[in-house]
Design an enzyme around this catalytic site. Structure first.
Site, PDB file in Angstrom:
ATOM      1  N   HIS A 165     -11.487 -55.411 -47.529  1.00  0.00           N
ATOM      2  CA  HIS A 165     -10.800 -55.146 -46.265  1.00  0.00           C
ATOM      3  C   HIS A 165     -10.872 -56.281 -45.261  1.00  0.00           C
ATOM      4  O   HIS A 165     -10.375 -56.137 -44.149  1.00  0.00           O
ATOM      5  CB  HIS A 165     -11.378 -53.899 -45.593  1.00  0.00           C
ATOM      6  CG  HIS A 165     -10.939 -52.620 -46.239  1.00  0.00           C
ATOM      7  ND1 HIS A 165      -9.786 -51.971 -45.881  1.00  0.00           N
ATOM      8  CD2 HIS A 165     -11.489 -51.886 -47.227  1.00  0.00           C
ATOM      9  CE1 HIS A 165      -9.649 -50.883 -46.608  1.00  0.00           C
ATOM     10  NE2 HIS A 165     -10.676 -50.802 -47.444  1.00  0.00           N
ATOM     11  N   LYS A 196      -6.095 -50.134 -30.514  1.00  0.00           N
ATOM     12  CA  LYS A 196      -6.848 -50.488 -31.716  1.00  0.00           C
ATOM     13  C   LYS A 196      -8.233 -50.880 -31.262  1.00  0.00           C
ATOM     14  O   LYS A 196      -8.479 -50.996 -30.054  1.00  0.00           O
ATOM     15  CB  LYS A 196      -6.165 -51.647 -32.458  1.00  0.00           C
ATOM     16  CG  LYS A 196      -5.766 -52.808 -31.531  1.00  0.00           C
ATOM     17  CD  LYS A 196      -4.964 -53.893 -32.239  1.00  0.00           C
ATOM     18  CE  LYS A 196      -3.551 -53.525 -32.583  1.00  0.00           C
ATOM     19  NZ  LYS A 196      -3.213 -53.532 -33.977  1.00  0.00           N
ATOM     20  N   ARG A 197      -9.165 -51.083 -32.196  1.00  0.00           N
ATOM     21  CA  ARG A 197     -10.476 -51.557 -31.789  1.00  0.00           C
ATOM     22  C   ARG A 197     -10.320 -52.840 -30.959  1.00  0.00           C
ATOM     23  O   ARG A 197      -9.399 -53.628 -31.196  1.00  0.00           O
ATOM     24  CB  ARG A 197     -11.335 -51.830 -33.038  1.00  0.00           C
ATOM     25  CG  ARG A 197     -11.899 -50.558 -33.658  1.00  0.00           C
ATOM     26  CD  ARG A 197     -12.744 -49.784 -32.699  1.00  0.00           C
ATOM     27  NE  ARG A 197     -14.037 -50.423 -32.539  1.00  0.00           N
ATOM     28  CZ  ARG A 197     -15.173 -49.931 -33.019  1.00  0.00           C
ATOM     29  NH1 ARG A 197     -15.186 -48.786 -33.663  1.00  0.00           N
ATOM     30  NH2 ARG A 197     -16.308 -50.571 -32.837  1.00  0.00           N
ATOM     31  N   LYS A 209      -7.893 -59.526 -32.595  1.00  0.00           N
ATOM     32  CA  LYS A 209      -6.719 -58.691 -32.341  1.00  0.00           C
ATOM     33  C   LYS A 209      -5.999 -59.112 -31.051  1.00  0.00           C
ATOM     34  O   LYS A 209      -4.894 -58.687 -30.767  1.00  0.00           O
ATOM     35  CB  LYS A 209      -7.121 -57.224 -32.288  1.00  0.00           C
ATOM     36  CG  LYS A 209      -7.581 -56.669 -33.660  1.00  0.00           C
ATOM     37  CD  LYS A 209      -7.984 -55.208 -33.556  1.00  0.00           C
ATOM     38  CE  LYS A 209      -8.494 -54.616 -34.855  1.00  0.00           C
ATOM     39  NZ  LYS A 209      -7.415 -54.123 -35.739  1.00  0.00           N
ATOM     40  N   THR A 258      -2.688 -50.715 -39.894  1.00  0.00           N
ATOM     41  CA  THR A 258      -1.924 -49.505 -40.207  1.00  0.00           C
ATOM     42  C   THR A 258      -1.332 -48.951 -38.919  1.00  0.00           C
ATOM     43  O   THR A 258      -0.354 -48.208 -38.955  1.00  0.00           O
ATOM     44  CB  THR A 258      -2.798 -48.418 -40.874  1.00  0.00           C
ATOM     45  OG1 THR A 258      -3.997 -48.257 -40.097  1.00  0.00           O
ATOM     46  CG2 THR A 258      -3.142 -48.806 -42.295  1.00  0.00           C
ATOM     47  N   LYS A 304       2.424 -46.998 -38.054  1.00  0.00           N
ATOM     48  CA  LYS A 304       2.636 -45.743 -37.318  1.00  0.00           C
ATOM     49  C   LYS A 304       3.711 -45.926 -36.253  1.00  0.00           C
ATOM     50  O   LYS A 304       4.597 -45.078 -36.092  1.00  0.00           O
ATOM     51  CB  LYS A 304       1.334 -45.301 -36.638  1.00  0.00           C
ATOM     52  CG  LYS A 304       0.189 -45.004 -37.591  1.00  0.00           C
ATOM     53  CD  LYS A 304      -1.143 -44.881 -36.809  1.00  0.00           C
ATOM     54  CE  LYS A 304      -2.330 -44.984 -37.746  1.00  0.00           C
ATOM     55  NZ  LYS A 304      -3.601 -45.220 -37.027  1.00  0.00           N
TER      56      LYS A 304
HETATM   57  C1  LIG Z   1      -4.458 -46.186 -37.142  1.00  0.00           C
HETATM   58  C2  LIG Z   1      -5.717 -46.203 -36.386  1.00  0.00           C
HETATM   59  C3  LIG Z   1      -6.495 -47.362 -36.346  1.00  0.00           C
HETATM   60  C4  LIG Z   1      -6.068 -48.660 -36.999  1.00  0.00           C
HETATM   61  O1  LIG Z   1      -5.260 -49.369 -36.087  1.00  0.00           O
HETATM   62  P1  LIG Z   1      -4.916 -50.925 -36.299  1.00  0.00           P
HETATM   63  O2  LIG Z   1      -3.910 -51.187 -35.243  1.00  0.00           O
HETATM   64  O3  LIG Z   1      -4.342 -51.055 -37.666  1.00  0.00           O
HETATM   65  O4  LIG Z   1      -6.178 -51.668 -36.113  1.00  0.00           O
HETATM   66  C5  LIG Z   1      -7.664 -47.333 -35.617  1.00  0.00           C
HETATM   67  N1  LIG Z   1      -8.063 -46.221 -34.974  1.00  0.00           N
HETATM   68  C6  LIG Z   1      -7.333 -45.092 -34.972  1.00  0.00           C
HETATM   69  C7  LIG Z   1      -7.817 -43.904 -34.220  1.00  0.00           C
HETATM   70  C8  LIG Z   1      -6.145 -45.043 -35.688  1.00  0.00           C
HETATM   71  O5  LIG Z   1      -5.431 -43.902 -35.706  1.00  0.00           O
END
Ligand SMILES: *Cc1c(COP(=O)(O)O)cnc(C)c1O
Length: 823
Positions: free
Chosen positions: A371, A562-563, A568, A670, A674
């Site tokens: 990952h 996101k985190r 990022k 991911t 979404k």
């Molecule tokens: C989808 C999701 C992530 C991953 O988000 P990225 O933008 O791909 O880092 C992290 N936390 C939650 C709660 C999510 O639903």
């Protein structure tokens, strides 16, 4: 026990009804007889529990049928080992996948109870940090959907990821207590309990004890792993799989002995030690947790899971030689990599296999998903710690390493540099066990999570291992479940799509492509826009309620959630907001596109810069939101406590999705999927799955900017000098000067001196280097926004063309190409 003949005559329970009246009667029945509450005094949580118990019965019918079917047909089972499952709420997902939303809603309605209000009381199961854990949750749902018999294995943390609170703009971490009101979805399985050892000594067996022979490990410390099962319902409840989470308990006899000997304190210490193991999830994302307790967690759940898998296999087939034919074990990152050594130990020491035979079974059974490429994120453990905690596994790691290196030297002619790179032991500095290399050599398949990431994996972290085993690395681009991330989180869009193209996309997400035909239809564009607006109003109301910030739903909703991590680049986003703020004030005569920038995300508690980025976002938001010169054209909102449930509200409300990581550093992402699926345009770099998103949605329907992964690597190699770049950009240098001089932190003018100095000094994440390209791209976005119909056409084409990113597709690829399992 019951005799076989009696078993045959046992009455089977009648399948449960889906009729609303019957459901309502059962809910009252459960409220009264399982919870012991009169409907007149029942609290909202009692209604939730009663509802879950009634739904659970419907799930159990399907669950038992699925188990029986796998047993009867001798189907291969998949075991997904993951230290994280970021599940969110389960109830609405289960009801929806059972196809009983209307019925359950009506049943509760007839009792005067609101379905949405009750289900929103369910706490998020946040047993994960971010993308990796959410992927595991999407995969569990997709494995049930595409009919792959599977178990997920993990840890039942008492405290999942911390709850984030804001205190004067700073992140404060509070413990999450998701089990405080019980968890009606889980079943404790006292009979599925296994002993787990740590420490102690190892004795050889026989006249000539060598590392590769059978040994007896006498652990100094022992505890028991006990299973809790949660059913995972696939779409249309075709199959129900099991998520089995382990909890740690002290071994009773020790406890009793100690108690009988009067050592009450000692007994309690044992008990606390065991229970501490499963108490907390490490809040580490893209950094190894590094603590001894973490290695204990990894071994604990790996060993319990493998013992469970071997017991089930032996019970059904009586012989472990057929293990790889009936079992596929997927390692989600290196957290369960110790499983490779544990399976070897179980096969050799307990089940009396020779080393080579055990190795053959092990390699054929495991596969591993990588990952991350971030060097600082690769897990390794100091040899002395590893040896003290897991002495037998240390011997086996050495034995495996000897075999691998012998082969590399003699058969493949590897030189000493290459040998150092493929070795399981890092000999530079203090000696460490490399978990990535262990997972790699112990697996027949190693996959990356996007096309770009897989290529880079071959070129960087695993280049020499790839040279040694050239047919093992393969790609499986991540996906998301369209049930949670479209049908459930965006009911307005879901029903609009059904009206337009019918129901096929509900079973085959790629059938969404029929929407292409509607991208030029102005009436459809208007309906699409109306759905988006409703979702934006819902989010604006939430922000008004929780934060007291008033937002205009006709502004562009620009979202980065996101985190919080430097790669990022939330910082790039905030700096661009400051530059835009300056421009709006300097040029009041221009037609600025009204924007709301939303941010949300948690920082690892020990990650200094990430915590300052959160504080900066809040400081900048306070100044901009309260400056009348902005005339409301720009607002910033940092929403606290990002989690799955918050994502489900924010994703459908986005016009613009920020996916702006430094190219080469985001394995897949991911979140990006979404948003695009829910009709947002992406502004992003050519990183991770963004590359493939562009290929699917088309270049005109995504806004790409900035350096490529190759350019980033090249620039780093040649020595990146950010200072001249910053000085050449008026906007950027003004914004950085404002931050550094305390414009946003009058109470502590030097607060951000360090953060800004990092940009001038090394700019490792290329924030300065990509700034101009990013700011230009944002003005291109503004230009696109102005032509409303063209904007909605583009968003419709995003929804239409994102079907491929369903985790059903990803799971079918894993099943066919790696696991050889499923239909
Ligand atoms: C989808 C999701 C992530 C991953 O988000 P990225 O933008 O791909 O880092 C992290 N936390 C939650 C709660 C999510 O639903």
């Amino acid at each position: 026990m019951i005799s076989k003949s009696a078993l045959a005559d046992l009455p089977s329970p009648a399948p449960r009804s889906a009729d609303p009246d019957a459901l309502a009667a059962e809910i009252i029945e459960r409220l009264t007889y399982s919870i012991g509450k009169d409907a007149k005094v029942a609290k909202p949580h009692d209604w939730l529990t009663a509802t879950i118990l009634v739904i659970r019965d419907r799930v159990i019918d399907r669950w038992m049928e699925s188990t029986r079917q796998t047993y009867d047909t001798g189907g291969k089972r998949v075991y997904y080992l993951s230290l994280e499952f970021l599940i969110g709420r389960l109830t609405r997902d289960a009801v929806s996948n059972l196809g009983m939303l209307d019925e359950v809603r009506a049943a509760l309605g007839s009792l005067g109870v609101d379905f949405d209000a009750v289900t929103s009381l369910e706490p998020d199961a946040a047993l994960g940090n971010g993308g990796l854990g959410r992927l595991a949750a999407c995969f569990m749902e997709s494995m049930a959907t595409v009919d792959v018999p599977a178990f997920g294995y993990g840890i039942r943390y008492v405290h999942g990821l911390f709850r984030q609170q804001m205190s004067d703009g700073w992140q404060v971490e509070l413990p999450e207590t998701w089990l405080a009101n019980g968890n009606a979805w889980e079943f404790q399985r006292r009979e599925s309990a296994y002993e787990i050892g740590f420490g102690g000594s190892v004795d050889g067996i026989g006249a000539n004890p060598a590392e590769t022979q059978r040994c007896v490990w006498k652990p100094q410390e022992r505890m028991v792993a006990v299973a809790y099962d949660t059913p995972v319902v696939g779409w249309r409840a075709k199959r129900v799989n099991t998520l089995r989470l382990w909890t740690a308990q002290p071994i009773d006899p020790i406890l009793l002995d100690a108690f009988n000997a009067g050592d009450h304190i000692g007994a309690l210490r044992e008990s606390n030690k065991a229970e501490a193991l499963a108490r907390v999830l490490y809040p580490a994302d893209q950094t190894p947790a590094g603590q001894e307790l973490r290695l204990r967690q990894e071994y604990f759940f790996s060993s319990a899971s493998l013992q469970d898998i071997l017991r089930r296999h032996l019970q059904e087939y009586g012989d472990l030689r057929s293990l790889p034919d009936k079992v596929a074990i997927q390692l989600n990152d290196t957290h369960p990599a110790i499983s490779v050594a544990e399976l070897m130990r179980l096969l050799i020491d307990i089940h009396r296999f020779g080393f080579d035979a055990a190795w053959e079974i092990t390699r054929k059974t495991f596969s591993y998903t990588n990952h991350t490429l971030l060097p600082e994120a690769l897990e390794s453990w100091p040899v002395p710690l590893f040896e003290r905690l897991l002495p037998r596994h240390m011997q086996l790691v050495y034995a495996i390493n000897a075999k691998i290196l012998r082969n590399a030297r003699l058969e493949r002619g590897f030189d000493e540099d290459q040998i150092r790179s493929v070795s399981l032991i890092d000999e530079g500095g203090d000696r460490r066990v490399r978990m990535g290399n262990l997972a790699f050599v112990g697996s027949h398949s190693i996959n990356g999570v996007s096309a770009l990431h897989t290529d880079l994996m071959k070129q960087t972290v695993f280049s020499d291992l790839h040279g040694l085993y050239p047919d093992r690395i393969n790609n499986k681009t991540n996906g998301i479940t369209p049930r949670r991330w479209l049908m459930q989180c965006n009911p307005g869009l879901f029903s609009l799509i059904r009206d337009a193209i019918g129901d096929e996309f509900m079973d085959n997400t790629e059938a969404l492509s029929a929407l292409d035909a509607f991208a030029g239809d102005s009436e459809f564009c208007a309906r699409f826009a109306a759905v988006k607006r409703d979702n934006k109003v819902r989010l604006a109301n939430l922000v008004a309620r929780r934060m007291g910030i008033k937002l205009d739903p006709s502004a562009m909703f620009d979202i980065q959630i996101k985190r919080i991590h430097e790669y990022k680049r939330q910082l790039l986003n905030i700096i661009e907001a400051i530059a835009l703020y300056d421009q709006i004030r300097s040029h009041p005569e221009r037609d600025w596109v009204p924007r709301v920038k939303f941010l949300a995300g948690k920082a690892a508690p020990s990650y200094h810069n990430a915590k300052y980025i959160i504080k900066l976002a809040n400081d900048v938001a306070r100044v901009i939101n309260n400056d009348p010169a902005v005339r409301g054209l720009l607002k910033i909102a940092f929403l606290p406590n990002y989690n799955v449930s918050l994502a489900e509200i924010m994703v459908p409300a986005a016009d613009l999705s920020e996916q702006i990581s430094t190219a080469g550093m985001e394995a897949s992402g991911t979140g990006n999927m979404k948003f695009a699926l829910n009709g947002a345009l992406t502004i992003g770099t050519l990183d991770g799955a963004n590359v493939e998103i562009q290929e699917h949605v088309g270049k005109d329907n995504i806004i790409i900017f900035g350096m490529t992964a190759e350019e980033v690597a090249e620039r780093r190699e040649n020595g990146h000098e950010p200072r001249p770049i910053i000085e050449a950009s008026r906007e950027l240098s003004q914004a950085l000067t404002a931050i550094a001089s305390g414009v946003f932190s009058p109470d502590d003018r030097d607060r951000y001196a360090g953060l800004v100095a990092g940009l001038y000094d090394h700019d490792w994440f290329m924030v300065a280097a990509d700034f101009e390209a990013y700011a230009d791209a944002q003005r291109r976005v503004d230009a696109l926004w102005v032509d409303e119909e063209a904007w909605y056409s583009r968003t419709i084409l995003n929804t239409s063309r994102m079907g491929w990113f369903s985790s059903d597709r990803t799971i079918r690829q894993y099943a066919k190409e790696i696991w050889k399992a499923g239909p």
